[in-house]
Scaffold this motif. Structure first.
Motif, PDB file in Angstrom:
ATOM      1  N   LEU A 110       0.872  -1.176   0.000  1.00 18.34           N
ATOM      2  CA  LEU A 110       0.000   0.000   0.000  1.00 18.34           C
ATOM      3  C   LEU A 110       0.912   1.229   0.000  1.00 18.34           C
ATOM      4  CD1 LEU A 110      -2.539  -1.250   2.676  1.00 18.34           C
ATOM      5  CD2 LEU A 110      -2.774  -1.351   0.200  1.00 18.34           C
ATOM      6  N   ASP A 111       1.393   1.572  -1.199  1.00 19.67           N
ATOM      7  CA  ASP A 111       2.399   2.612  -1.314  1.00 19.67           C
ATOM      8  C   ASP A 111       1.877   3.906  -1.938  1.00 19.67           C
ATOM      9  OD1 ASP A 111       2.022   1.543  -3.815  1.00 19.67           O
ATOM     10  OD2 ASP A 111       4.112   0.968  -4.125  1.00 19.67           O
ATOM     11  N   THR A 112       0.554   3.998  -2.058  1.00 21.41           N
ATOM     12  CA  THR A 112      -0.050   5.255  -2.506  1.00 21.41           C
ATOM     13  C   THR A 112      -1.260   5.529  -1.631  1.00 21.41           C
ATOM     14  OG1 THR A 112      -1.615   4.262  -4.077  1.00 21.41           O
ATOM     15  CG2 THR A 112       0.612   4.755  -4.910  1.00 21.41           C
ATOM     16  N   ASP A 113      -1.642   6.799  -1.575  1.00 17.66           N
ATOM     17  CA  ASP A 113      -2.831   7.150  -0.803  1.00 17.66           C
ATOM     18  C   ASP A 113      -4.078   6.488  -1.380  1.00 17.66           C
ATOM     19  OD1 ASP A 113      -1.455   8.639   1.046  1.00 17.66           O
ATOM     20  OD2 ASP A 113      -1.818  10.560   0.048  1.00 17.66           O
ATOM     21  N   THR A 114      -4.125   6.345  -2.678  1.00 19.02           N
ATOM     22  CA  THR A 114      -5.285   5.693  -3.307  1.00 19.02           C
ATOM     23  C   THR A 114      -5.410   4.243  -2.857  1.00 19.02           C
ATOM     24  OG1 THR A 114      -5.125   7.133  -5.238  1.00 19.02           O
ATOM     25  CG2 THR A 114      -6.367   5.082  -5.505  1.00 19.02           C
ATOM     26  N   LYS A 115      -4.314   3.509  -2.856  1.00 14.61           N
ATOM     27  CA  LYS A 115      -4.343   2.106  -2.409  1.00 14.61           C
ATOM     28  C   LYS A 115      -4.731   2.021  -0.937  1.00 14.61           C
ATOM     29  CE  LYS A 115      -0.830   0.379  -5.628  1.00 14.61           C
ATOM     30  NZ  LYS A 115       0.547  -0.168  -5.724  1.00 14.61           N
ATOM     31  N   ARG A 116      -4.172   2.903  -0.127  1.00 14.08           N
ATOM     32  CA  ARG A 116      -4.494   2.892   1.304  1.00 14.08           C
ATOM     33  C   ARG A 116      -5.962   3.244   1.531  1.00 14.08           C
ATOM     34  NH1 ARG A 116       1.134   4.600   1.493  1.00 14.08           N
ATOM     35  NH2 ARG A 116       0.559   6.746   0.982  1.00 14.08           N
ATOM     36  N   PHE A 117      -6.484   4.163   0.727  1.00 15.59           N
ATOM     37  CA  PHE A 117      -7.884   4.561   0.851  1.00 15.59           C
ATOM     38  C   PHE A 117      -8.824   3.424   0.439  1.00 15.59           C
ATOM     39  CE2 PHE A 117     -11.775   6.554  -0.841  1.00 15.59           C
ATOM     40  CZ  PHE A 117     -12.214   7.197   0.318  1.00 15.59           C
ATOM     41  N   VAL A 118      -8.524   2.788  -0.668  1.00 17.54           N
ATOM     42  CA  VAL A 118      -9.356   1.678  -1.147  1.00 17.54           C
ATOM     43  C   VAL A 118      -9.405   0.566  -0.106  1.00 17.54           C
ATOM     44  CG1 VAL A 118      -9.510  -0.154  -2.883  1.00 17.54           C
ATOM     45  CG2 VAL A 118      -9.101   2.207  -3.591  1.00 17.54           C
ATOM     46  N   ARG A 119      -8.294   0.325   0.557  1.00 13.55           N
ATOM     47  CA  ARG A 119      -8.234  -0.725   1.583  1.00 13.55           C
ATOM     48  C   ARG A 119      -9.233  -0.492   2.707  1.00 13.55           C
ATOM     49  NH1 ARG A 119      -5.338  -1.657   6.499  1.00 13.55           N
ATOM     50  NH2 ARG A 119      -4.970  -3.869   6.769  1.00 13.55           N
ATOM     51  N   LEU A 120      -9.532   0.765   2.984  1.00 13.60           N
ATOM     52  CA  LEU A 120     -10.465   1.079   4.070  1.00 13.60           C
ATOM     53  C   LEU A 120     -11.834   0.429   3.861  1.00 13.60           C
ATOM     54  CD1 LEU A 120      -9.691   4.873   4.623  1.00 13.60           C
ATOM     55  CD2 LEU A 120      -8.800   2.909   5.903  1.00 13.60           C
ATOM     56  N   PHE A 121     -12.207   0.221   2.624  1.00 15.62           N
ATOM     57  CA  PHE A 121     -13.522  -0.346   2.338  1.00 15.62           C
ATOM     58  C   PHE A 121     -13.599  -1.855   2.592  1.00 15.62           C
ATOM     59  CE2 PHE A 121     -13.332   3.616   0.046  1.00 15.62           C
ATOM     60  CZ  PHE A 121     -14.543   4.190   0.401  1.00 15.62           C
ATOM     61  N   PHE A 122     -12.464  -2.481   2.805  1.00 11.00           N
ATOM     62  CA  PHE A 122     -12.460  -3.916   3.070  1.00 11.00           C
ATOM     63  C   PHE A 122     -12.718  -4.245   4.537  1.00 11.00           C
ATOM     64  CE2 PHE A 122     -10.366  -3.667  -1.007  1.00 11.00           C
ATOM     65  CZ  PHE A 122     -10.982  -4.699  -1.689  1.00 11.00           C
ATOM     66  N   GLN A 123     -12.441  -3.313   5.432  1.00 10.05           N
ATOM     67  CA  GLN A 123     -12.649  -3.577   6.867  1.00 10.05           C
ATOM     68  C   GLN A 123     -14.123  -3.832   7.194  1.00 10.05           C
ATOM     69  OE1 GLN A 123      -9.791  -3.903   8.267  1.00 10.05           O
ATOM     70  NE2 GLN A 123     -10.282  -4.222  10.396  1.00 10.05           N
ATOM     71  N   PRO A 124     -15.059  -3.021   6.672  1.00 14.91           N
ATOM     72  CA  PRO A 124     -16.476  -3.346   6.928  1.00 14.91           C
ATOM     73  C   PRO A 124     -16.879  -4.726   6.404  1.00 14.91           C
ATOM     74  CG  PRO A 124     -16.278  -1.096   6.142  1.00 14.91           C
ATOM     75  CD  PRO A 124     -14.917  -1.740   5.986  1.00 14.91           C
ATOM     76  N   LEU A 125     -16.241  -5.164   5.326  1.00 18.15           N
ATOM     77  CA  LEU A 125     -16.535  -6.507   4.809  1.00 18.15           C
ATOM     78  C   LEU A 125     -16.086  -7.585   5.797  1.00 18.15           C
ATOM     79  CD1 LEU A 125     -15.558  -6.087   1.044  1.00 18.15           C
ATOM     80  CD2 LEU A 125     -17.853  -6.097   2.053  1.00 18.15           C
ATOM     81  N   LEU A 126     -14.954  -7.355   6.463  1.00 18.60           N
ATOM     82  CA  LEU A 126     -14.503  -8.307   7.485  1.00 18.60           C
ATOM     83  C   LEU A 126     -15.482  -8.349   8.653  1.00 18.60           C
ATOM     84  CD1 LEU A 126     -10.660  -7.579   7.518  1.00 18.60           C
ATOM     85  CD2 LEU A 126     -11.805  -9.650   6.667  1.00 18.60           C
ATOM     86  N   VAL A 127     -15.985  -7.188   9.049  1.00 18.57           N
ATOM     87  CA  VAL A 127     -16.984  -7.126  10.132  1.00 18.57           C
ATOM     88  C   VAL A 127     -18.219  -7.915   9.719  1.00 18.57           C
ATOM     89  CG1 VAL A 127     -18.508  -5.595  11.447  1.00 18.57           C
ATOM     90  CG2 VAL A 127     -16.118  -4.924  11.021  1.00 18.57           C
ATOM     91  N   TRP A 128     -18.703  -7.656   8.523  1.00 21.75           N
ATOM     92  CA  TRP A 128     -19.889  -8.340   8.008  1.00 21.75           C
ATOM     93  C   TRP A 128     -19.644  -9.852   7.943  1.00 21.75           C
ATOM     94  CZ3 TRP A 128     -20.227 -11.110   3.388  1.00 21.75           C
ATOM     95  CH2 TRP A 128     -21.505 -11.535   3.049  1.00 21.75           C
ATOM     96  N   TRP A 129     -18.466 -10.249   7.480  1.00 25.86           N
ATOM     97  CA  TRP A 129     -18.106 -11.657   7.377  1.00 25.86           C
ATOM     98  C   TRP A 129     -18.165 -12.322   8.747  1.00 25.86           C
ATOM     99  CZ3 TRP A 129     -12.838 -13.307   4.740  1.00 25.86           C
ATOM    100  CH2 TRP A 129     -12.783 -14.690   4.617  1.00 25.86           C
ATOM    101  N   ALA A 130     -17.540 -11.711   9.744  1.00 26.86           N
ATOM    102  CA  ALA A 130     -17.525 -12.294  11.089  1.00 26.86           C
ATOM    103  C   ALA A 130     -18.938 -12.416  11.656  1.00 26.86           C
ATOM    104  CB  ALA A 130     -16.658 -11.453  12.020  1.00 26.86           C
ATOM    105  N   LEU A 131     -19.747 -11.398  11.463  1.00 29.01           N
ATOM    106  CA  LEU A 131     -21.125 -11.431  11.974  1.00 29.01           C
ATOM    107  C   LEU A 131     -21.975 -12.453  11.225  1.00 29.01           C
ATOM    108  CD1 LEU A 131     -21.813  -7.598  12.385  1.00 29.01           C
ATOM    109  CD2 LEU A 131     -21.285  -9.251  14.199  1.00 29.01           C
TER     110      LEU A 131
END
Length: 143
Positions: free
Chosen positions: A101-122
């Protein structure tokens, strides 16, 4: 549906175990990029502690299959994903490289995966319906 939930729980448990082990071994420096500069604890300590938590949660996901413990565990795992989310935000805001994650765009896009992990666990643990059932049982018991 049960087979899919069981498989999803096993995969999530395996991912957490793998991530936790890499926290403790080969990727410690990479994970330190996710510890916010403002966090009051040593970054290496945070990485080690979160690695231990991930291994523990992963192992629990691989061994706990009966309700209501499974649902409670899912809620705990989802909460863990929420608690570590500020580290992902900090990595983006502080422009820290890690895990490709070597650009702000890549780091920003990654933020959208965390809610998916929450949803997955639930979802795979039926956490929401389990917690509702526990609350309903407590409410009826106190009446």
């Amino acid at each position: 549906m049960t087979i899919l939930k069981n498989a999803g729980q096993a995969v999530l448990g395996s991912i957490l175990m793998f991530a936790g082990i890499t926290h403790l071994t080969v990727a410690r420096q990479e994970f330190q990029a996710q510890v916010p500069d403002w966090f009051p604890l040593d970054a290496d300590f945070v990485v080690i502690a979160s690695g231990i938590v991930e291994v523990t949660l992963g192992l629990a996901l691989l061994t706990i299959w009966k309700q209501p413990a499974r649902g409670v565990l899912g809620a705990i795992v989802a909460t863990f994903f929420v608690v570590i989310f500020p580290g992902n935000i900090a990595q983006w805001l502080e422009h820290k490289d890690g895990f490709g994650l070597d650009t702000d765009t890549k780091r920003f896009v990654r933020l959208f995966f965390q809610p998916l992990l929450v949803w997955w666990a639930l979802g795979v643990t039926s956490a929401i319906s389990t917690i509702r059932s526990i609350r309903a049982a407590r409410t009826s018991a106190t009446r």
